[in-house]
Motif scaffolding. Structure first.
Motif, PDB file in Angstrom:
ATOM      1  N   GLY A  78     -35.323  63.108  43.439  1.00 16.58           N
ATOM      2  CA  GLY A  78     -35.258  61.657  43.328  1.00 16.58           C
ATOM      3  C   GLY A  78     -35.457  60.849  44.591  1.00 16.58           C
ATOM      4  N   GLN A  79     -35.957  61.470  45.676  1.00 13.40           N
ATOM      5  CA  GLN A  79     -36.233  60.694  46.890  1.00 13.40           C
ATOM      6  C   GLN A  79     -37.722  60.759  47.221  1.00 13.40           C
ATOM      7  N   ALA A  80     -38.324  59.606  47.475  1.00 14.13           N
ATOM      8  CA  ALA A  80     -39.743  59.537  47.812  1.00 14.13           C
ATOM      9  C   ALA A  80     -39.976  59.908  49.267  1.00 14.13           C
ATOM     10  N   SER A  81     -41.040  60.648  49.523  1.00 11.56           N
ATOM     11  CA  SER A  81     -41.457  60.909  50.892  1.00 11.56           C
ATOM     12  C   SER A  81     -41.904  59.596  51.533  1.00 11.56           C
ATOM     13  N   ALA A  82     -41.466  59.365  52.762  1.00 15.64           N
ATOM     14  CA  ALA A  82     -41.893  58.173  53.499  1.00 15.64           C
ATOM     15  C   ALA A  82     -43.206  58.395  54.225  1.00 15.64           C
ATOM     16  N   LEU A  83     -43.762  59.615  54.120  1.00 16.20           N
ATOM     17  CA  LEU A  83     -44.946  59.982  54.899  1.00 16.20           C
ATOM     18  C   LEU A  83     -46.052  60.516  54.003  1.00 16.20           C
ATOM     19  N   ASP A  84     -46.122  59.987  52.788  1.00 17.26           N
ATOM     20  CA  ASP A  84     -47.121  60.431  51.819  1.00 17.26           C
ATOM     21  C   ASP A  84     -48.082  59.285  51.517  1.00 17.26           C
ATOM     22  N   THR A  85     -47.849  58.557  50.459  1.00 16.29           N
ATOM     23  CA  THR A  85     -48.730  57.463  50.059  1.00 16.29           C
ATOM     24  C   THR A  85     -48.543  56.235  50.950  1.00 16.29           C
ATOM     25  N   ARG A  86     -49.489  55.304  50.833  1.00 20.52           N
ATOM     26  CA  ARG A  86     -49.396  54.108  51.675  1.00 20.52           C
ATOM     27  C   ARG A  86     -48.134  53.304  51.358  1.00 20.52           C
ATOM     28  N   GLU A  87     -47.820  53.172  50.096  1.00 18.25           N
ATOM     29  CA  GLU A  87     -46.584  52.492  49.721  1.00 18.25           C
ATOM     30  C   GLU A  87     -45.479  53.539  49.622  1.00 18.25           C
ATOM     31  N   ILE A  88     -44.449  53.373  50.424  1.00 15.61           N
ATOM     32  CA  ILE A  88     -43.377  54.362  50.462  1.00 15.61           C
ATOM     33  C   ILE A  88     -42.790  54.598  49.082  1.00 15.61           C
ATOM     34  N   THR A  89     -42.695  53.548  48.291  1.00 15.99           N
ATOM     35  CA  THR A  89     -42.083  53.678  46.966  1.00 15.99           C
ATOM     36  C   THR A  89     -42.829  54.642  46.058  1.00 15.99           C
ATOM     37  N   GLU A  90     -44.109  54.904  46.367  1.00 14.40           N
ATOM     38  CA  GLU A  90     -44.929  55.761  45.512  1.00 14.40           C
ATOM     39  C   GLU A  90     -45.031  57.191  46.032  1.00 14.40           C
ATOM     40  N   GLY A  91     -44.352  57.505  47.126  1.00 14.18           N
ATOM     41  CA  GLY A  91     -44.432  58.832  47.711  1.00 14.18           C
ATOM     42  C   GLY A  91     -43.916  59.910  46.770  1.00 14.18           C
ATOM     43  N   ARG A  92     -44.437  61.114  46.938  1.00 12.50           N
ATOM     44  CA  ARG A  92     -44.019  62.210  46.062  1.00 12.50           C
ATOM     45  C   ARG A  92     -42.542  62.538  46.298  1.00 12.50           C
ATOM     46  N   ASP A  93     -41.942  63.180  45.328  1.00 16.56           N
ATOM     47  CA  ASP A  93     -40.510  63.489  45.366  1.00 16.56           C
ATOM     48  C   ASP A  93     -40.256  64.661  46.308  1.00 16.56           C
ATOM     49  N   VAL A  94     -39.467  64.415  47.357  1.00 14.92           N
ATOM     50  CA  VAL A  94     -39.088  65.494  48.272  1.00 14.92           C
ATOM     51  C   VAL A  94     -37.612  65.862  48.120  1.00 14.92           C
ATOM     52  N   GLY A  95     -36.889  65.131  47.298  1.00 18.66           N
ATOM     53  CA  GLY A  95     -35.505  65.480  47.011  1.00 18.66           C
ATOM     54  C   GLY A  95     -34.510  64.959  48.019  1.00 18.66           C
ATOM     55  N   ASN A  96     -33.252  65.007  47.615  1.00 14.92           N
ATOM     56  CA  ASN A  96     -32.126  64.572  48.442  1.00 14.92           C
ATOM     57  C   ASN A  96     -31.311  65.790  48.861  1.00 14.92           C
TER      58      ASN A  96
END
Length: 330
Positions: free
Chosen positions: A278-296
């Motif tokens: 349930g946590q988005a990667s901050a270093l994936d897509t341009r919009e942080i909210t759309e980043g892939r799930d890297v987990g908590n």
């Protein structure tokens, strides 16, 4: 490659060439001493000056935040549920969340919580998010971003002595305070939704004012799926682990995130690690909210107390803990 990386490459390579030439003579580049007149370059724990290069921005080109403003969780409207925040929960104090959407552009927040001066730090190139106690034997320090990198990790500086500090390890590596270490406080990266659900009466750092920054955007698009780290020439991690795979570092041990995500919970070496989606990667897509799930990730001791740790890229762990223990399981 991140937006702005291409523009910075020429300047970085020029600076690196000058640094290499100076390092061959065992001295720091002359332009460092003019840029940093109050830094004592005769004292250093760095093996070779060539290890330190410019990341592109000059001193304070990435402005740290002083005296951050907070708002109640109930009044926050900008953060999406999966967006990452750094959580700081000090006993007896209102929990605080520091959104990565702001730390990406500022990297250091100098704050005070319950009388404890803290530095909440995030190095995007290493995915390293660590909170330090700013009280030291030399007094209370305030930190800024030097614009220099070592092993692709941010070098901070303190405004009291202008000594340089390695963010990943919390140790001064150049200047009067060389060898001094900062105490690390338990903090962790998690989704905004998890923080808000657990802390409905908590506080969240508000959008900084006075800066022209594209908050919420990731300037390092697809960085954590790249083949190699940016501005890094060191050894790659062993055991077939990709350089930009995440690991959970506790002390000098590292658990691969892939293993933790698969098992969900690990109890080893007196440490209890847990993983939740349930946590988005901050270093994936341009919009942080759309980043892939890297987990908590949460890291606790056997009694359930949170432990200082870092979720960082494997290359950075190997660079700073070359003899560290890789917790690979069976």
């Amino acid at each position: 490659m991140k937006r702005g990386m291409v523009l910075a490459v020429g300047a970085v390579l020029t600076a690196a060439s000058l640094a290499v030439a100076a390092a061959a003579e065992g001295r720091p580049p002359a332009f460092w001493t003019s840029e940093w007149p109050d830094t004592d370059f005769t004292v250093s724990s760095v093996g070779s000056w060539v290890e330190i290069i410019s990341g592109g921005p000059p001193k304070d080109g990435i402005p740290s935040i002083e005296d951050p403003v907070f708002r109640p969780v109930s009044e926050e409207t900008e953060l999406a549920p999966r967006e990452p925040v750094i959580t700081l929960e000090i006993e007896g104090e209102t929990p605080r969340a520091y959104p990565i959407r702001y730390l990406t552009w500022h990297e250091i927040v100098n704050d005070e919580v319950g009388g404890i001066p803290v530095a909440v730090t995030f190095c995007p190139l290493c995915n390293s998010g660590i909170t330090f106690d700013r009280r030291t034997e030399a007094g209370m320090l305030e930190f800024g971003v030097s614009g220099k990198l070592r092993h692709s990790d941010m070098i901070m500086y303190d405004r009291q002595t202008e000594s340089w500090w390695q963010q990943a390890v919390g140790e001064a590596i150049v200047g009067d305070l060389t060898g001094m270490r900062l105490d690390t406080l338990p903090s962790w990266m998690e989704s905004w939704a998890l923080f808000a659900e657990r802390n409905p009466e908590g506080l969240v750092m508000a959008r900084p004012t006075g800066f022209a920054r594209d908050y919420g955007a990731n300037p390092y698009v697809r960085y954590d799926s790249a083949d190699r780290p940016f501005l890094y020439n060191g050894e790659m991690p062993p055991h077939g682990i990709g350089p930009l795979e995440r690991v959970v570092r506790v002390g000098d041990r590292a658990w691969p995130m892939a293993r933790l995500a698969e098992e969900g919970r690990i109890e080893e070496a007196g440490v209890v690690l847990s993983w939740q989606a349930g946590q988005a990667s901050a270093l994936d897509t341009r919009e942080i909210t759309e980043g892939r799930d890297v987990g908590n990730v949460r890291v606790r001791d056997a009694a359930g107390a949170d432990l200082p740790h870092d979720v960082m890229f494997a290359f950075a762990y190997h660079a700073f803990w070359p003899d560290g223990a890789w917790m690979l399981g069976d």
